[in-house]
Design an enzyme around this catalytic site. Structure first.
Site, PDB file in Angstrom:
ATOM      1  N   ASP A 189       9.696  32.730   5.098  1.00 54.74           N
ATOM      2  CA  ASP A 189       9.461  31.458   4.396  1.00 54.74           C
ATOM      3  C   ASP A 189      10.732  30.619   4.432  1.00 54.74           C
ATOM      4  O   ASP A 189      10.984  29.833   3.542  1.00 54.74           O
ATOM      5  CB  ASP A 189       9.027  31.747   2.957  1.00 54.74           C
ATOM      6  CG  ASP A 189       8.560  30.489   2.229  1.00 54.74           C
ATOM      7  OD1 ASP A 189       8.157  29.524   2.907  1.00 54.74           O
ATOM      8  OD2 ASP A 189       8.608  30.476   0.990  1.00 54.74           O
ATOM      9  N   SER A 214      14.535  27.835  -3.174  1.00 59.77           N
ATOM     10  CA  SER A 214      14.231  29.033  -3.942  1.00 59.77           C
ATOM     11  C   SER A 214      12.932  29.651  -3.449  1.00 59.77           C
ATOM     12  O   SER A 214      11.996  28.946  -3.108  1.00 59.77           O
ATOM     13  CB  SER A 214      14.044  28.685  -5.421  1.00 59.77           C
ATOM     14  OG  SER A 214      15.144  27.947  -5.894  1.00 59.77           O
ATOM     15  N   THR A 268       9.247  -6.491 -25.459  1.00 52.38           N
ATOM     16  CA  THR A 268      10.421  -6.211 -26.288  1.00 52.38           C
ATOM     17  C   THR A 268      10.132  -5.092 -27.284  1.00 52.38           C
ATOM     18  O   THR A 268       9.768  -5.336 -28.421  1.00 52.38           O
ATOM     19  CB  THR A 268      10.839  -7.487 -27.026  1.00 52.38           C
ATOM     20  OG1 THR A 268       9.669  -8.078 -27.608  1.00 52.38           O
ATOM     21  CG2 THR A 268      11.494  -8.478 -26.080  1.00 52.38           C
ATOM     22  N   ARG A 309      19.447  24.486  -9.798  1.00 53.43           N
ATOM     23  CA  ARG A 309      19.379  25.458  -8.709  1.00 53.43           C
ATOM     24  C   ARG A 309      20.474  26.468  -8.999  1.00 53.43           C
ATOM     25  O   ARG A 309      21.626  26.097  -9.248  1.00 53.43           O
ATOM     26  CB  ARG A 309      19.598  24.771  -7.360  1.00 53.43           C
ATOM     27  CG  ARG A 309      18.460  23.840  -6.970  1.00 53.43           C
ATOM     28  CD  ARG A 309      17.197  24.585  -6.610  1.00 53.43           C
ATOM     29  NE  ARG A 309      16.098  23.686  -6.284  1.00 53.43           N
ATOM     30  CZ  ARG A 309      14.944  24.087  -5.749  1.00 53.43           C
ATOM     31  NH1 ARG A 309      14.734  25.367  -5.495  1.00 53.43           N
ATOM     32  NH2 ARG A 309      13.989  23.226  -5.492  1.00 53.43           N
ATOM     33  N   HIS A 317       9.217  -2.824 -32.590  1.00 60.77           N
ATOM     34  CA  HIS A 317       9.647  -4.171 -32.203  1.00 60.77           C
ATOM     35  C   HIS A 317      11.169  -4.164 -32.045  1.00 60.77           C
ATOM     36  O   HIS A 317      11.888  -3.808 -32.987  1.00 60.77           O
ATOM     37  CB  HIS A 317       9.222  -5.132 -33.319  1.00 60.77           C
ATOM     38  CG  HIS A 317       9.400  -6.576 -32.986  1.00 60.77           C
ATOM     39  ND1 HIS A 317      10.633  -7.140 -32.728  1.00 60.77           N
ATOM     40  CD2 HIS A 317       8.494  -7.587 -32.878  1.00 60.77           C
ATOM     41  CE1 HIS A 317      10.485  -8.424 -32.486  1.00 60.77           C
ATOM     42  NE2 HIS A 317       9.183  -8.726 -32.569  1.00 60.77           N
ATOM     43  N   GLU A 375       3.606  30.107  -4.541  1.00 60.27           N
ATOM     44  CA  GLU A 375       5.052  30.038  -4.260  1.00 60.27           C
ATOM     45  C   GLU A 375       5.620  28.686  -4.656  1.00 60.27           C
ATOM     46  O   GLU A 375       6.734  28.583  -5.154  1.00 60.27           O
ATOM     47  CB  GLU A 375       5.328  30.314  -2.778  1.00 60.27           C
ATOM     48  CG  GLU A 375       6.799  30.593  -2.474  1.00 60.27           C
ATOM     49  CD  GLU A 375       7.654  29.341  -2.328  1.00 60.27           C
ATOM     50  OE1 GLU A 375       8.862  29.410  -2.611  1.00 60.27           O
ATOM     51  OE2 GLU A 375       7.117  28.281  -1.953  1.00 60.27           O
ATOM     52  N   ASP A 416      -0.097  28.782  -0.194  1.00 56.95           N
ATOM     53  CA  ASP A 416      -0.217  27.491  -0.883  1.00 56.95           C
ATOM     54  C   ASP A 416       0.769  26.503  -0.277  1.00 56.95           C
ATOM     55  O   ASP A 416       1.717  26.892   0.424  1.00 56.95           O
ATOM     56  CB  ASP A 416       0.029  27.625  -2.395  1.00 56.95           C
ATOM     57  CG  ASP A 416       1.424  28.119  -2.743  1.00 56.95           C
ATOM     58  OD1 ASP A 416       1.964  28.977  -2.002  1.00 56.95           O
ATOM     59  OD2 ASP A 416       1.996  27.661  -3.754  1.00 56.95           O
ATOM     60  N   HIS A 458       3.426  32.867   1.939  1.00 55.51           N
ATOM     61  CA  HIS A 458       2.540  32.236   0.948  1.00 55.51           C
ATOM     62  C   HIS A 458       1.585  31.274   1.636  1.00 55.51           C
ATOM     63  O   HIS A 458       1.912  30.685   2.669  1.00 55.51           O
ATOM     64  CB  HIS A 458       3.327  31.538  -0.164  1.00 55.51           C
ATOM     65  CG  HIS A 458       4.189  30.392   0.266  1.00 55.51           C
ATOM     66  ND1 HIS A 458       3.725  29.096   0.293  1.00 55.51           N
ATOM     67  CD2 HIS A 458       5.471  30.331   0.684  1.00 55.51           C
ATOM     68  CE1 HIS A 458       4.708  28.291   0.693  1.00 55.51           C
ATOM     69  NE2 HIS A 458       5.781  29.017   0.948  1.00 55.51           N
ATOM     70  N   ASP A 511       5.795  25.385   6.274  1.00 58.51           N
ATOM     71  CA  ASP A 511       5.991  26.000   4.944  1.00 58.51           C
ATOM     72  C   ASP A 511       4.660  26.178   4.258  1.00 58.51           C
ATOM     73  O   ASP A 511       4.217  25.290   3.555  1.00 58.51           O
ATOM     74  CB  ASP A 511       6.926  25.102   4.126  1.00 58.51           C
ATOM     75  CG  ASP A 511       7.197  25.665   2.732  1.00 58.51           C
ATOM     76  OD1 ASP A 511       6.968  26.861   2.526  1.00 58.51           O
ATOM     77  OD2 ASP A 511       7.613  24.890   1.862  1.00 58.51           O
TER      78      ASP A 511
HETATM   79 ZN    ZN Z   1       7.612  28.138   1.427  1.00 54.27          ZN
END
Ligand code: ZN
Length: 475
Positions: free
Chosen positions: A194, A413, A329, A342, A227, A167, A102, A100, A133
């Site tokens: 990756d 991931s 307050t 995950r 309040h 990604e 990005d 990837h 990465d």
């Molecule tokens: Zn990556």
């Protein structure tokens, strides 16, 4: 080892390709630096033009190494994709190659020692957002082909490249594109670069990745703050309510309390646990490097198992009410949390979300309106160690690195892995060359040039190993 023994060993890669790599070292490093100067942050709308620039950079380089049908695909929901192929090995396997282009946002900027998008190579180390990465790994793939070309060769397998720019943001565009383009993506296996080597830079093949399910919980009380003197004690407080909901999600033993959460988890075998136990993982060194006072884990599981092979749940952010200096307050009108899980094989993100939403509704106190919204999700993946493609990658590592790889699971991931696996039906080899403490997603991301160099050679060798696979199968 004696010199005599050494000379009898086969060359790690074709000497002509080695010569080409040696001659192009500076040029290849410069290519990575140029690529990493493009601030292709997929999640920030103001970088949309940079995403296009990064895609065009990749496409131009892909054409430059003689790929055909190179295309920047723009009719996607968000950022462009890059596609191309080198099919010059009739009868040999076809490999779908994925990286990837990005990157994660660079903030907090003040923690970078240098500007994140002014990368440099110093003392054998690339530093800058994306160098590990995943731009460094994408450049390794381009460089491997470039070196084969310089040596007058074609890759020994057929290569189809698909590079995406989302990604770090859920891979929506590529996920939508894959089912509609099965024929263009037809292959015998996928290679995804990756991932990283193991702690201590031990060569590794990643056989398991965690999936993800990301959601937001919103707790609403009233249109405006109230309040706390006038109303305190008589109405539910959204921040208190949110805290109670979050507390219900995960116990102090590290177990997720959402009913059904663990139902689809593929159990770890004794062999799996033994293999994880044998990895050179130093808990205390990991703790020190992380800078935390103590490590935690799921009850009954080691730290390494807990962070790579078991599912978990975390609050990613929490906000609401008054957060300025001094005192105000009020009872906040609303409170919010970003929550992610995950996941491991075979947990389904949508099913996990449904279970989360139902449980949040169940534990939410009366007097506030609570809603849970799905943000994005991706399935986990698991590839057999004894798969011929995994073993071909192991031989490529052994040839170049001089050691056998370890087989690891990663806690992170790569959403698209599951699509390659489940939608295209491809075995996936996760062969990455970053270093585990490379500050991916953090300030001062880095990649050692030695990994960049050796990784490129492992890729060169892998195409030869995979070509041999089909030849052997055909005999
Ligand atoms: Zn990556």
């Amino acid at each position: 080892m004696s010199e005599l023994a050494r000379t009898t060993e086969p060359e790690p890669i074709d000497p002509a390709v080695e010569a080409a790599l040696a001659a192009s070292r500076e040029e290849r490093a410069e290519a990575l630096l140029e690529f990493a100067r493009i601030p292709s942050v997929s999640t920030e709308p103001e970088h949309a033009a940079d995403m296009v620039a990064a895609a065009e950079w990749v496409a131009a380089r892909l054409s430059g190494v003689g790929a055909s049908g190179v295309e920047v695909i723009r009719d996607t929901p968000l950022h462009p994709l890059v596609y191309g192929r080198i099919h010059e090995a009739p009868g040999a396997p076809t490999v779908l190659v994925y990286c990837h282009f990005d990157v994660q946002p660079a903030d907090p900027l003040e923690l970078w020692e240098t500007a994140p998008f002014e990368p440099f190579l110093r003392d054998g180390r690339f530093v800058g957002r994306g160098v590990a990465d995943d731009k460094g790994q994408l450049v390794m793939h381009l460089a491997a082909i470039g070196a084969l070309r310089a040596a007058g060769r074609s890759p020994a397998v057929n290569l189809t490249f698909v590079f995406e720019g989302e990604e770090e943001f859920g891979s929506e565009s590529l996920s939508a594109w894959i089912p509609a383009n099965r024929e263009r993506l037809a292959a015998d296996l996928a290679v995804i670069s990756d991932t990283t080597y193991f702690e201590g830079n031990v060569p590794a093949i990643t056989v398991g990745l965690r999936g993800i399910m990301y959601a937001q919980i919103d707790v609403e009380l009233s249109p405006v703050d109230l309040h706390s003197g006038q109303y305190g004690g008589s109405v539910e407080n959204p921040a208190n309510a949110l805290a109670r909901i979050i507390t219900a999600l995960k116990g102090p033993d590290g177990r997720v309390r959402i009913p059904g959460f663990y139902d689809d988890v593929v159990p770890l075998s004794e062999g799996d646990r033994a293999r994880i136990g044998e990895l050179p993982f130093d808990e205390e060194a990991f703790r020190e490097e992380t800078g935390v006072t103590a490590l935690v884990g799921e009850a009954g599981w080691t730290v390494l198992e807990s962070k790579t092979a078991r599912p978990t749940l975390d609050v990613n952010g929490i906000w609401g009410g008054f957060t300025g200096d001094g005192a105000k307050t009020i009872i906040p009108a609303h409170a919010h949390a970003k929550v992610s899980t995950r996941l491991v094989a075979d947990q389904d993100p949508q099913r996990v979300f449904d279970a989360l939403a139902a449980y949040v509704a169940q534990v939410a106190p009366p007097g506030v309106t609570v809603s849970t919204t799905y943000i994005h999700g991706g399935e986990a993946s698991l590839t057999p160690i004894d798969h011929p493609a995994t073993q071909a990658a192991a031989r490529a590592i052994r040839a170049v690195e001089g050691v056998d790889p370890v087989y690891i699971r990663e806690g992170g991931s790569i959403p698209i892995t599951a699509a390659f696996d489940h939608v295209l039906g491809l075995p996936v080899v996760l062969l990455g060359f970053g270093q585990p403490n490379c500050n991916a997603h953090a300030p001062n991301e880095w990649l050692d040039e030695a990994n960049f160099e050796r990784g490129t050679r492992v890729i060169v060798r892998l195409w030869d190993e995979l070509a041999g696979l089909r030849a052997a199968a055909n005999e």
